[in-house]
Design a protein around this motif. Structure first.
Motif, PDB file in Angstrom:
ATOM      1  N   UNK A 198       7.890 -24.244  51.393  1.00  0.00           N
ATOM      2  CA  UNK A 198       8.583 -25.537  51.425  1.00  0.00           C
ATOM      3  C   UNK A 198       8.242 -26.405  50.220  1.00  0.00           C
ATOM      4  N   UNK A 199       7.443 -25.870  49.311  1.00  0.00           N
ATOM      5  CA  UNK A 199       7.152 -26.580  48.068  1.00  0.00           C
ATOM      6  C   UNK A 199       5.906 -27.447  48.096  1.00  0.00           C
ATOM      7  N   UNK A 200       5.056 -27.283  49.105  1.00  0.00           N
ATOM      8  CA  UNK A 200       3.834 -28.084  49.175  1.00  0.00           C
ATOM      9  C   UNK A 200       2.888 -27.702  48.045  1.00  0.00           C
ATOM     10  N   UNK A 201       2.253 -28.678  47.442  1.00  0.00           N
ATOM     11  CA  UNK A 201       1.300 -28.422  46.367  1.00  0.00           C
ATOM     12  C   UNK A 201      -0.007 -27.847  46.885  1.00  0.00           C
ATOM     13  N   UNK A 202      -0.848 -27.363  45.960  1.00  0.00           N
ATOM     14  CA  UNK A 202      -2.093 -26.721  46.369  1.00  0.00           C
ATOM     15  C   UNK A 202      -3.029 -27.684  47.080  1.00  0.00           C
ATOM     16  N   UNK A 203      -3.010 -28.968  46.669  1.00  0.00           N
ATOM     17  CA  UNK A 203      -3.910 -29.938  47.304  1.00  0.00           C
ATOM     18  C   UNK A 203      -3.533 -30.136  48.765  1.00  0.00           C
ATOM     19  N   UNK A 204      -2.251 -30.271  49.031  1.00  0.00           N
ATOM     20  CA  UNK A 204      -1.813 -30.478  50.414  1.00  0.00           C
ATOM     21  C   UNK A 204      -2.083 -29.233  51.258  1.00  0.00           C
ATOM     22  N   UNK A 205      -1.803 -28.073  50.712  1.00  0.00           N
ATOM     23  CA  UNK A 205      -2.027 -26.839  51.475  1.00  0.00           C
ATOM     24  C   UNK A 205      -3.505 -26.675  51.801  1.00  0.00           C
ATOM     25  N   UNK A 206      -4.367 -26.914  50.805  1.00  0.00           N
ATOM     26  CA  UNK A 206      -5.799 -26.697  51.003  1.00  0.00           C
ATOM     27  C   UNK A 206      -6.409 -27.711  51.955  1.00  0.00           C
ATOM     28  N   UNK A 207      -6.080 -28.998  51.754  1.00  0.00           N
ATOM     29  CA  UNK A 207      -6.757 -30.051  52.508  1.00  0.00           C
ATOM     30  C   UNK A 207      -6.004 -30.477  53.766  1.00  0.00           C
ATOM     31  N   UNK A 208      -4.708 -30.251  53.823  1.00  0.00           N
ATOM     32  CA  UNK A 208      -3.931 -30.674  54.989  1.00  0.00           C
ATOM     33  C   UNK A 208      -3.625 -29.522  55.938  1.00  0.00           C
ATOM     34  N   UNK A 209      -3.516 -28.319  55.420  1.00  0.00           N
ATOM     35  CA  UNK A 209      -3.148 -27.177  56.261  1.00  0.00           C
ATOM     36  C   UNK A 209      -4.351 -26.281  56.580  1.00  0.00           C
ATOM     37  N   UNK A 210      -5.130 -25.940  55.563  1.00  0.00           N
ATOM     38  CA  UNK A 210      -6.234 -24.990  55.771  1.00  0.00           C
ATOM     39  C   UNK A 210      -7.468 -25.664  56.352  1.00  0.00           C
ATOM     40  N   UNK A 211      -7.867 -26.798  55.787  1.00  0.00           N
ATOM     41  CA  UNK A 211      -9.106 -27.455  56.214  1.00  0.00           C
ATOM     42  C   UNK A 211      -9.168 -27.737  57.718  1.00  0.00           C
ATOM     43  N   UNK A 212      -8.114 -28.284  58.342  1.00  0.00           N
ATOM     44  CA  UNK A 212      -8.202 -28.528  59.793  1.00  0.00           C
ATOM     45  C   UNK A 212      -8.421 -27.261  60.616  1.00  0.00           C
ATOM     46  N   UNK A 213      -8.081 -26.109  60.067  1.00  0.00           N
ATOM     47  CA  UNK A 213      -8.223 -24.857  60.804  1.00  0.00           C
ATOM     48  C   UNK A 213      -9.590 -24.195  60.614  1.00  0.00           C
ATOM     49  N   UNK A 214     -10.463 -24.807  59.814  1.00  0.00           N
ATOM     50  CA  UNK A 214     -11.808 -24.255  59.660  1.00  0.00           C
ATOM     51  C   UNK A 214     -12.862 -25.278  60.082  1.00  0.00           C
ATOM     52  N   UNK A 215     -12.451 -26.263  60.870  1.00  0.00           N
ATOM     53  CA  UNK A 215     -13.386 -27.292  61.339  1.00  0.00           C
ATOM     54  C   UNK A 215     -14.430 -26.704  62.280  1.00  0.00           C
ATOM     55  N   UNK A 216     -14.032 -25.733  63.100  1.00  0.00           N
ATOM     56  CA  UNK A 216     -14.951 -25.171  64.104  1.00  0.00           C
ATOM     57  C   UNK A 216     -16.221 -24.594  63.474  1.00  0.00           C
ATOM     58  N   UNK A 217     -16.125 -23.666  62.514  1.00  0.00           N
ATOM     59  CA  UNK A 217     -17.359 -23.147  61.906  1.00  0.00           C
ATOM     60  C   UNK A 217     -18.138 -24.208  61.151  1.00  0.00           C
TER      61      UNK A 217
END
Length: 299
Positions: A198-217
């Motif tokens: 959808x054209x999201x930049x690397x900053x948004x993908x890394x901090x908005x999409x990936x980061x919330x999914x690694x909060x548990x560890x």
């Protein structure tokens, strides 16, 4: 697909996450050792917060001296005895909880603030960015944190804040390594590919999409690290490189009490038990959170 279908799908996803969270919480509270760890931490936190009210002699947390009460054994008046200058050991242990929790919180927060962004960049961008960040991380990992902290505090003036900075200076590496590994496994997921398409930049993908999914560890790691940081902080205080007298720290109290351990055993024993009690609590809770989230974290 209609708007209502999309909303229904979103609501179902939220409900599923809530059900998963409820199951995880049940796993946590069904583990007796995890509950014990949580209770221990709550006791330590409440003791630290309300130390001025709970301590029988709050003035003994400062530079008050009572030479007529030096080295008194545990009694009803002084449940943990008095130290070499007559101060109440129980009161100083209570106020020392504040220093230990502050050190653990500040060091872990700094380590997360440095290590998590670097790990995200290394794992998501890859290439030379990953190589540079991970090689620097490997260099710091090769040096034991306590030795690195000793070297830094030896150069800087010995005080509480310099001790915390010194410990955090080498602690961020564990978070960078953990996050980099988690990102490598998560960035191939469909939701990441959808966001990129959808054209999201690397900053948004890394901090908005990936980061919330690694909060548990990260949560498990931070909980376990609180105990480890408190232990390292006590070691620095024991060597005189932490908070300076008359500030009550458990490590400094043990250092002073070791000279009297054969005659006034309580001076070093009770601060040592306080350290063991607190570290045990964080370790038990960390193990419970690991089972709750069903994740593996390198310690």
């Amino acid at each position: 697909m209609s708007v209502f279908d999309g909303q229904s799908s979103l609501d179902e996803s939220v409900r599923q996450r809530l059900r998963d969270l409820a199951k995880a919480q049940r796993r946590l509270f069904q583990n007796p050792l995890s509950v014990v760890g949580l209770l221990i931490i709550l006791i330590v936190i409440l003791t630290a917060v309300f130390a001025p009210v709970l301590a029988p002699y709050p003035e003994d947390s400062g530079d008050t001296l009572h030479f007529d009460q030096t080295g008194e054994p545990p009694s009803l008046e002084h449940p943990m005895g008095t130290d070499a200058v007559g101060r109440d050991v129980l009161s100083r242990v209570m106020f020392g909880a504040r220093i230990s929790l502050l050190m653990g919180l500040v060091v872990v927060s700094i380590a997360i603030a440095i290590g998590v962004p670097l790990g995200l960049l290394a794992g998501y961008l890859g290439g030379w960015v990953n190589t540079v960040i991970m090689r620097v991380t490997d260099i710091f990992l090769a040096i034991p944190p306590i030795l690195l902290a000793l070297a830094i505090t030896a150069v800087l003036s010995a005080n509480l804040w310099n001790a915390m900075i010194a410990i955090a200076f080498g602690w961020w590496t564990w978070y960078a390594r953990l996050v980099q590994g988690e990102v490598l496994s998560v960035k191939e997921e469909e939701f990441v590919e959808a966001s990129e398409s959808l054209g999201a930049g690397w900053f948004r993908v890394a901090f908005k999409e990936i980061l919330p999914n690694i909060v548990a560890p990260l949560t498990v790691k931070a909980t376990l690290d609180m105990g480890a940081v408190i232990l390292v902080g006590a070691a620095l205080s024991f060597l005189g490189l932490g908070a300076q007298p008359p500030t009550p720290t458990w490590g400094a109290m043990i250092s002073i009490g070791r000279d009297h351990v054969t005659s006034e055993w309580w001076m070093a024993t009770f601060p040592g038990l306080a350290i063991s009690f607190t570290v045990l609590g964080f370790n038990l809770l960390g193990d419970g959170l690991r089972d709750m989230f069903d994740v593996e974290v390198d310690e």
